[in-house]
Design a protein around this motif. Structure first.
Motif, PDB file in Angstrom:
ATOM      1  N   VAL A  39      48.751  22.648 -11.861  1.00 40.03           N
ATOM      2  CA  VAL A  39      48.830  21.478 -10.979  1.00 40.03           C
ATOM      3  C   VAL A  39      48.763  21.923  -9.517  1.00 40.03           C
ATOM      4  N   VAL A  40      47.916  21.250  -8.737  1.00 46.53           N
ATOM      5  CA  VAL A  40      47.842  21.482  -7.298  1.00 46.53           C
ATOM      6  C   VAL A  40      48.019  20.143  -6.594  1.00 46.53           C
ATOM      7  N   VAL A  41      49.026  20.047  -5.737  1.00 49.47           N
ATOM      8  CA  VAL A  41      49.276  18.837  -4.956  1.00 49.47           C
ATOM      9  C   VAL A  41      48.457  18.923  -3.682  1.00 49.47           C
ATOM     10  N   THR A  42      47.751  17.843  -3.360  1.00 48.16           N
ATOM     11  CA  THR A  42      46.785  17.861  -2.263  1.00 48.16           C
ATOM     12  C   THR A  42      47.034  16.707  -1.290  1.00 48.16           C
ATOM     13  N   PRO A  43      46.477  16.798  -0.068  1.00 47.19           N
ATOM     14  CA  PRO A  43      46.606  15.688   0.893  1.00 47.19           C
ATOM     15  C   PRO A  43      45.692  14.522   0.534  1.00 47.19           C
ATOM     16  N   GLY A  44      45.992  13.865  -0.549  1.00 42.34           N
ATOM     17  CA  GLY A  44      45.192  12.758  -1.039  1.00 42.34           C
ATOM     18  C   GLY A  44      44.226  13.200  -2.124  1.00 42.34           C
ATOM     19  N   ASP A  94      54.830  25.654  -0.985  1.00 43.03           N
ATOM     20  CA  ASP A  94      53.625  26.431  -1.226  1.00 43.03           C
ATOM     21  C   ASP A  94      52.412  25.537  -1.018  1.00 43.03           C
ATOM     22  N   ALA A  95      51.246  26.155  -0.815  1.00 45.23           N
ATOM     23  CA  ALA A  95      50.024  25.383  -0.655  1.00 45.23           C
ATOM     24  C   ALA A  95      49.761  24.496  -1.863  1.00 45.23           C
ATOM     25  N   ALA A  96      50.166  24.940  -3.040  1.00 42.78           N
ATOM     26  CA  ALA A  96      49.919  24.175  -4.268  1.00 42.78           C
ATOM     27  C   ALA A  96      50.916  23.045  -4.475  1.00 42.78           C
ATOM     28  N   GLY A  97      51.989  22.997  -3.684  1.00 43.96           N
ATOM     29  CA  GLY A  97      52.954  21.921  -3.824  1.00 43.96           C
ATOM     30  C   GLY A  97      54.328  22.403  -4.234  1.00 43.96           C
ATOM     31  N   LEU A  98      55.310  21.541  -4.074  1.00 44.51           N
ATOM     32  CA  LEU A  98      56.682  21.862  -4.457  1.00 44.51           C
ATOM     33  C   LEU A  98      56.775  22.049  -5.973  1.00 44.51           C
TER      34      LEU A  98
END
Length: 382
Positions: free
Chosen positions: A74-79, A50-54
Motif C-alpha cells: 500500500v502506498v498513500v498518495t496526495p490524491g 514515510d513517503a509511502a504513508g503512515l
C-alpha cells in the motif's frame, strides 16, 4: 436553435449558473475524520510519515480486502491522480499502450501521455449497457499493451461490473503474463445494487499484475483533503513509493489520520452518503425518463447519470461539434454539464445528482426546456 424560439422557451431569469458537472458531491466532512485531524494538530507534535504513508493507515487499508494484502503493498498518495501518475511512470515504457474501455473518466488520457504511454480506446456500447466481453477484450490486446485500465464503478456511466463479468475478463488477462490490470475503484462504496462492487484484489493474481487505485474524496467524503492510495504487488508499490519520495512529499499526517478514521468508519459513512443520494438519484432518473427520445438508463454506481441526447444533436454538424453546441445550449440556460465527447461518445452528457434536490429539480427543468426548444426548432426546420 432559432433565437426567437430559444427566447420564448428559456426565461432570461436563468442567468444564474447551476453546476451538474462537478466530480465532487455536496457532502459534509465526516465528523470522525475531522475530529481525528483536530486531535492530531492539537497534540502539538505531528508524526513524521514515510513517503509511502503512515503504517497504521497502510495496515488498515490492507485489512480491507478479502484476499491477503500486506501494508508493504500500500502506498498513500496526495490524491488518486498522484497514485495513477506514479503507477504509470513506474509501469510504462515509452509508447507502450494502455487499453482503456470507453466511455471513461476524461482525466486518464493526459496522465497516460504525460507518463510516456499511449491511450488505446476500446469503445463500448450503451445499447449493451457497456458490456465488455472476453472476446472484445482479447481482440483488442496487442503485444504493445502494457496495462488494461478498468473503472468499477465506471465514471461517467455508473456501470458496475459484476464478479462474474470481472472473472471472465481475468480469465483472458491471465493468458498475458506481462499485462498489468489496473482498476480505479474510487467510487466503490457508492453503489445502489444488491451486491457490493467487487474489487480487482478479490481475485487470484497468479502473475502478480493486479493493481487498485482508490481515494477518499468520493466514497468517504474527504473532499479537498488530498488523500489517495494504490495497492500493488510489493515491488511495484516500492517503486511507486520511491517515485513519490523523489518527486513529492508524504501526505500531511493530519490528513492521513483523518483518512484512517474514515477507513475505520467506512460502512457508516458510506451508508449516510447513500441515504443522502437516494432522493436526488430518484429525482434525476425520473426526470430523465420523462424526456422524449432519451433512452432509459439505470446507473448502478457513482452519483452520475450519462444520458444519451443524440436525438437532439444538429444533424448537419460533425458529431463532436454538434455535441459541443448542445452543451453550450445548456450553458446558456444556466446549467453546466460534462460533454460526453471528453469521455468518449459525443451526444451523451454526464450529470451529477450529488447536489441539493431543489437545485437538481431546477437544473433538470432547464435541461428539459432546452431540449424542447431544440426539438421545436428541428420540427420547424430552423
Amino acid at each position: 436553435m432559432h433565437p426567437l424560439i430559444s427566447a420564448q422557451l428559456i426565461p432570461s431569469a436563468m442567468r444564474d449558473k447551476i453546476s451538474l458537472a462537478s466530480g465532487y458531491g455536496n457532502f459534509a466532512v465526516p465528523a470522525v475524520a475531522a475530529e481525528a485531524a483536530i486531535r492530531s494538530i492539537s497534540s502539538g507534535t505531528l508524526p513524521v510519515s514515510d513517503a509511502a504513508g503512515l503504517p497504521a493507515l497502510r495496515e488498515a487499508l490492507a485489512q480491507g480486502y478479502q484476499r491477503p494484502i500486506t501494508a508493504t503493498q500500500v502506498v498513500v498518495t496526495p490524491g488518486a491522480k498522484s497514485a495513477l501518475f506514479a503507477l504509470f511512470k513506474t509501469l510504462l515504457r515509452p509508447q507502450e499502450e494502455v487499453l482503456l474501455p470507453t466511455p471513461n473518466w476524461f482525466g486518464f488520457g493526459e496522465l497516460i501521455t504525460r507518463a510516456g504511454g499511449r491511450v488505446c480506446p476500446l469503445p463500448l456500447s450503451s445499447e449493451s449497457n457497456y458490456a465488455l466481453t472476453p472476446a472484445q477484450l482479447e481482440a483488442a490486446l496487442t503485444p504493445q499493451t502494457r496495462i488494461l485500465l478498468l473503472s468499477n464503478p465506471n465514471n461517467p456511466t455508473g456501470r458496475v461490473y459484476t464478479r462474474q463479468e470481472m472473472q471472465a475478463l481475468l480469465d483472458v488477462t491471465r493468458r498475458f503474463p506481462e499485462l498489468y490490470v489496473v482498476s480505479d475503484e474510487i467510487y466503490h462504496l457508492i453503489t445502489f445494487g444488491a451486491e457490493p462492487v467487487p474489487s480487482l484484489l478479490d481475485f487470484e493474481d497468479p502473475h502478480e499484475r493486479h493493481v487498485v487505485v482508490n481515494g477518499y474524496s468520493k466514497s468517504l467524503a474527504l473532499i479537498g483533503w488530498g488523500v489517495g492510495y494504490l495497492v500493488a504487488p510489493a515491488a511495484v508499490a516500492a517503486a511507486c513509493a520511491a517515485w513519490q519520495f523523489a518527486t513529492s512529499v508524504a501526505v500531511p499526517a493530519p490528513n492521513q489520520l483523518a483518512a484512517l478514521a474514515a477507513t475505520q468508519a467506512a460502512s457508516a459513512i458510506a451508508a449516510e452518503l447513500l441515504a443522502q443520494l437516494q432522493p436526488t438519484r430518484a429525482r434525476m432518473l425520473a426526470e430523465l425518463a420523462a424526456l422524449p427520445h432519451v433512452p432509459h438508463g439505470q446507473p448502478e454506481g457513482t452519483y452520475y447519470a450519462f444520458p444519451d441526447f443524440r436525438a437532439y444533436l444538429t444533424p448537419h454538424l460533425p458529431a463532436a461539434a454538434a455535441a459541443a453546441e448542445l452543451v453550450a445550449s445548456f450553458q446558456e440556460a444556466g446549467v453546466q454539464v460534462v460533454d460526453g465527447s471528453s469521455c468518449g461518445p459525443p451526444g451523451f452528457v454526464r450529470l451529477s445528482y450529488a447536489v441539493p434536490e431543489e437545485t437538481l429539480r431546477e437544473a433538470m427543468h432547464r435541461i428539459a426546456l432546452v431540449l424542447q426548444a431544440r426539438q421545436l426548432a428541428s420540427d420547424l426546420g430552423c
